[in-house]
Structures are given as structure tokens and as C-alpha cells.
Design a protein around this motif. Sequence first.
Motif: not given
Length: 93
Positions: A8-16, A57-59
Amino acid sequence: MKNHRPSRAAAIATFTISVLVAACSWPGRAVDDAPENATMKPSVTYLHLLRHTPMFTQLDTFQLRWTIERSREWEARPGTVVSTFSPCKMAKA
């Protein structure tokens, strides 16, 4: 076997990143499109640098590579306006 589905964090980062790229490129253009006058130019995203960026950093390595493959990085000169928003213009459209 580890699940290689982006988190979910990667998806949010990509969306951002996608929203920022869209905001930077949608309404405006440089006054003079000559390469020496360009206000923004494409840049390379390096995994080892992205790994130390607070938002990422969490990815893990797979998630960082997934994000890099699906995004673009832009270099802007100091003082460059990369996005503007005018609710009044949006309401008139």
C-alpha cells in the motif's frame, strides 16, 4: 516465498509522484521552449538515493524499483514554480 505485490505504501508513493508529475506538466509550459531556457528537465531516479528519501524509507528494494519504473523525476532550477492552483479558474471552467 515472499509476495512481490507492491505494498500500500508503494502504491501511495507512486500515486503521489504521478499527481505531482501531472500537476507540474498539465496547465503550463515554459515561455520559451528552447532547451537552454527550459524550467524543468527530466532527471534520473537512483535507487540508493530514493532509499534515503523520508517518504520512501520503509519500502524494500523491490518496492523501490517498482516505484521508479512507474514514475518520472524532474529537475527544476531554484525558484521554478512547478505547480499552481487557482480554485477560481477551476470554478469558471
